[in-house]
Design an enzyme around this catalytic site. Structure first.
Site, mmCIF file in Angstrom:
data_model
loop_
_atom_site.group_PDB
_atom_site.id
_atom_site.type_symbol
_atom_site.label_atom_id
_atom_site.label_comp_id
_atom_site.label_asym_id
_atom_site.label_seq_id
_atom_site.Cartn_x
_atom_site.Cartn_y
_atom_site.Cartn_z
ATOM 1 N N GLY A 20 0.804 -1.219 0.000
ATOM 2 C CA GLY A 20 0.000 0.000 0.000
ATOM 3 C C GLY A 20 0.830 1.258 0.000
ATOM 4 N N ALA A 21 1.916 1.256 -0.775
ATOM 5 C CA ALA A 21 2.902 2.332 -0.693
ATOM 6 C C ALA A 21 2.691 3.449 -1.709
ATOM 7 C CB ALA A 21 4.306 1.752 -0.858
ATOM 8 N N ASN A 22 1.563 3.463 -2.399
ATOM 9 C CA ASN A 22 1.356 4.507 -3.395
ATOM 10 C C ASN A 22 0.722 5.764 -2.802
ATOM 11 O OD1 ASN A 22 -1.031 2.599 -3.366
ATOM 12 N ND2 ASN A 22 -1.936 4.310 -4.505
ATOM 13 N N THR A 23 0.273 5.703 -1.544
ATOM 14 C CA THR A 23 -0.384 6.855 -0.935
ATOM 15 C C THR A 23 -0.246 6.807 0.576
ATOM 16 O OG1 THR A 23 -2.476 8.109 -0.876
ATOM 17 C CG2 THR A 23 -2.635 5.722 -0.688
ATOM 18 N N GLY A 24 -0.516 7.933 1.228
ATOM 19 C CA GLY A 24 -0.622 7.987 2.678
ATOM 20 C C GLY A 24 0.583 7.500 3.442
ATOM 21 N N GLY A 26 1.901 4.515 3.727
ATOM 22 C CA GLY A 26 2.804 3.648 2.991
ATOM 23 C C GLY A 26 3.746 4.436 2.104
ATOM 24 N N SER A 144 -3.767 -0.460 14.638
ATOM 25 C CA SER A 144 -4.514 0.780 14.844
ATOM 26 C C SER A 144 -5.026 0.815 16.271
ATOM 27 C CB SER A 144 -5.696 0.847 13.870
ATOM 28 O OG SER A 144 -6.629 1.834 14.240
ATOM 29 N N TYR A 170 -13.674 -3.753 11.548
ATOM 30 C CA TYR A 170 -12.360 -3.112 11.452
ATOM 31 C C TYR A 170 -11.546 -3.430 12.705
ATOM 32 C CZ TYR A 170 -8.765 0.502 11.047
ATOM 33 O OH TYR A 170 -7.557 1.168 10.970
#
Length: 303
Positions: A20-24, A26, A144, A170
């Site tokens: 998940g490294a394309n945003t936020g 990550g 989280s 969640y």
């Protein structure tokens, strides 16, 4: 000691896989590692977005397709990574979804449990042989504070087929992330090379709330902007767990501020229930059965 990005040591010669490294979070995690010399793999579902993210980073950055909602994709990604990166120093299980409407992954798992826990469980098991021979290697899984909210492992209805609550589902997935980390660390202890560590970003302003109903998303976004922190700060607990030489296996890092919502990364504790050894081991066995992935480390001894 106040730990900031200035304390991140050089990562030359190390290989880091970040999901998940394309945003936020990550993206910020991968960017910092690449800037310090690591060869970083952005493991992402959308490779076009991954390439755009890679173009915004400096250093040795590549992109690997990975869809955590599909065990077939997880297996394909792991197979490709075993060829391109026979040695892995850091596996950072960062990607996640939050408060999604009731839906399932391609394999029929509830979306949050399937993505946040089972997808990463399978990926870790399939890549562990690339980490075990590497001294100082780490598996860092992002949990989280939501693991405390209405959270339990519902073995009688893991996939929420009989009832569904976004927050509870969640919470279960994030609790599972921690229990996975603790059980994995006990199994790794006898090998003495790889360790498992967990982290959480506090209340960070990211795209993770995009699936939250608008009536909840608006106040949550407002609160995050008021008392939370940007993704650059939210990524620091993960980066400390991944790079601080003093980190020990089985530890959990989060912000040092009020209710761990923001601040500098420090060692924190998770909920009392997260340390239940019997539940950890039962969750591990169920996860192996659901994913079909067996780890190259033995059963942990209960102490």
């Amino acid at each position: 000691m106040i730990w900031t990005e200035q304390q991140i040591p050089r990562q030359d010669g190390r290989v880091a896989v970040v999901t998940g490294a394309n945003t936020g979070l990550g993206f910020e995690t991968a960017r910092q590692l690449a800037e310090r010399g690591a060869s970083v793999v952005l493991a992402v579902r959308d490779t076009a977005k991954g390439q755009l993210a890679a173009a915004r980073m400096s250093g040795d950055v590549s992109v690997q397709e990975l869809d955590l909602t599909s065990l077939e994709s997880v297996r394909a990604a792991a197979a490709a990574l075993r060829v391109t990166h026979p040695r892995i120093d850091l596996l950072i299980n960062n990607a996640g979804v939050m408060y999604t409407p009731k839906q399932t992954t391609r394999d029929g798992f509830e979306m949050q449990f399937g993505t946040n826990h089972l997808g990463h469980f399978a990926l870790t098991g399939l890549l562990l042989d690339q980490l075990l021979p590497v001294p100082g290697s780490r598996v860092v899984t992002v949990s989280s504070t939501g693991h405390r909210i209405r959270a339990a492992i519902h073995f009688d209805d893991l996939q929420w087929e009989h009832s569904y609550g976004r927050a509870a589902a969640y919470g279960q997935s994030k609790l599972a992330n921690l229990m996975f980390t603790y059980e994995l660390q006990r199994r790794l202890a006898e090998h003495g090379t790889t360790v498992a560590v967990a982290a959480h970003p506090g209340l960070s302003d990211t795209e993770l709330v995009r699936n939250t109903p608008a009536v909840v998303r608006r106040p949550l976004t407002w609160v995050a902007s008021l008392i939370g922190q940007p993704a650059t700060a939210g990524a620091l607990p993960t980066l400390r767990a991944a790079t601080d030489p003093s980190v020990l296996g089985g530890q959990y890092y989060g912000p040092d501020g009020l209710a761990e919502g923001r601040g500098h990364p420090r060692l924190v504790t998770s909920s009392p229930g997260s340390y239940d050894l019997t539940v950890q081991q039962r969750l591990w066995a169920v996860s192996e059965d659901l994913t079909g992935v067996r780890f190259p480390v033995g059963r942990a001894a209960v102490v």
